[in-house]
Design a protein around this motif. Structure first.
Motif, short mmCIF file in Angstrom:
data_model
loop_
_atom_site.label_atom_id
_atom_site.label_comp_id
_atom_site.label_asym_id
_atom_site.label_seq_id
_atom_site.Cartn_x
_atom_site.Cartn_y
_atom_site.Cartn_z
N MET A 1 5.60 -7.29 9.36
CA MET A 1 5.26 -6.07 9.11
C MET A 1 3.94 -6.16 8.13
N PRO A 2 3.22 -5.07 8.45
CA PRO A 2 2.16 -5.12 7.30
C PRO A 2 2.49 -4.80 6.01
N GLU A 3 1.77 -5.24 5.13
CA GLU A 3 2.00 -4.95 3.49
C GLU A 3 0.80 -4.35 3.02
N ILE A 4 0.85 -3.35 2.33
CA ILE A 4 0.12 -2.42 1.68
C ILE A 4 0.12 -2.65 0.10
N LYS A 5 -0.93 -2.89 -0.57
CA LYS A 5 -0.63 -3.00 -2.12
C LYS A 5 -1.28 -1.65 -2.60
N VAL A 6 -0.32 -1.03 -3.37
CA VAL A 6 -0.33 0.31 -4.16
C VAL A 6 -1.07 -0.07 -5.46
N VAL A 7 -2.29 0.57 -5.55
CA VAL A 7 -3.32 0.38 -6.97
C VAL A 7 -3.20 1.72 -7.61
N GLY A 22 13.08 -2.74 -2.66
CA GLY A 22 14.03 -2.53 -1.66
C GLY A 22 13.94 -0.98 -1.63
N SER A 23 13.52 0.02 -2.29
CA SER A 23 13.61 1.36 -2.01
C SER A 23 12.95 1.68 -0.90
N ARG A 24 13.28 2.81 -0.22
CA ARG A 24 12.42 3.36 0.66
C ARG A 24 11.79 4.42 0.45
N ILE A 25 10.40 4.63 0.59
CA ILE A 25 9.34 5.53 -0.15
C ILE A 25 8.84 6.48 1.27
N GLY A 26 8.13 7.51 0.80
CA GLY A 26 7.48 8.50 1.76
C GLY A 26 5.86 8.28 1.11
N ASP A 27 5.03 8.34 2.08
CA ASP A 27 3.80 8.78 1.68
C ASP A 27 3.59 9.65 0.80
N GLY A 28 2.91 9.43 -0.51
CA GLY A 28 2.77 10.25 -1.66
C GLY A 28 3.79 10.12 -2.61
N ASP A 29 4.82 9.57 -2.40
CA ASP A 29 5.94 9.42 -3.45
C ASP A 29 5.45 8.75 -4.61
N GLU A 30 5.95 8.89 -5.74
CA GLU A 30 5.47 8.33 -6.88
C GLU A 30 6.09 6.97 -7.05
N ILE A 31 5.30 5.87 -7.43
CA ILE A 31 5.75 4.52 -7.50
C ILE A 31 5.67 4.24 -9.05
N ALA A 32 4.95 4.58 -10.02
CA ALA A 32 4.86 4.26 -11.40
C ALA A 32 4.26 5.51 -12.12
N GLY A 49 7.21 3.59 3.72
CA GLY A 49 7.82 2.29 4.03
C GLY A 49 8.93 1.71 3.02
N LYS A 50 8.87 0.46 2.71
CA LYS A 50 9.83 -0.08 1.96
C LYS A 50 9.15 -0.82 0.84
N ILE A 51 9.79 -0.75 -0.38
CA ILE A 51 9.01 -1.38 -1.62
C ILE A 51 9.33 -2.84 -1.50
N ILE A 70 3.81 -3.48 -3.70
CA ILE A 70 3.53 -3.94 -2.41
C ILE A 70 4.45 -3.24 -1.57
N VAL A 71 4.08 -2.69 -0.29
CA VAL A 71 4.84 -1.61 0.30
C VAL A 71 4.85 -2.47 1.83
N GLU A 72 5.91 -2.37 2.63
CA GLU A 72 5.96 -3.00 3.69
C GLU A 72 6.03 -1.85 4.47
#
Length: 73
Positions: A1-7, A22-32, A49-51, A70-72
């Motif tokens: 699975m590709p991994e994306i860094k959220v910056v 382990g949380s499932r998130i959508g595009d545009g969801d708040e991470i922090a 993806g998944k955190i 990091i999001v998978e």
């Protein structure tokens, strides 16, 4: 699975982490949320993806462009 860094786009202090590994998130969801200049600025996901991991904790001081998670996909 590709991994994306959220910056983050701003420097400041981590004041909230509404998701956990382990949380499932959508595009545009708040991470922090980053406290900067007396405002709480959300750091949002750029993909669905998944955190895989959270790289910061509450009260960490972070720099602009620093990875917070990091999001998978």
């Amino acid at each position: 699975m590709p991994e994306i860094k959220v910056v983050t786009e701003v420097a400041g202090r981590i004041c909230a982490l509404p998701v956990e590994a382990g949380s499932r998130i959508g595009d545009g969801d708040e991470i922090a949320f980053v406290e900067a200049m007396k405002m709480e600025i959300p750091v949002t996901s750029t993909t669905a993806g998944k955190i895989k991991s959270i790289l910061v904790k509450i009260d960490d001081v972070i720099a602009e462009g620093q990875a917070v998670a990091i999001v998978e996909t």
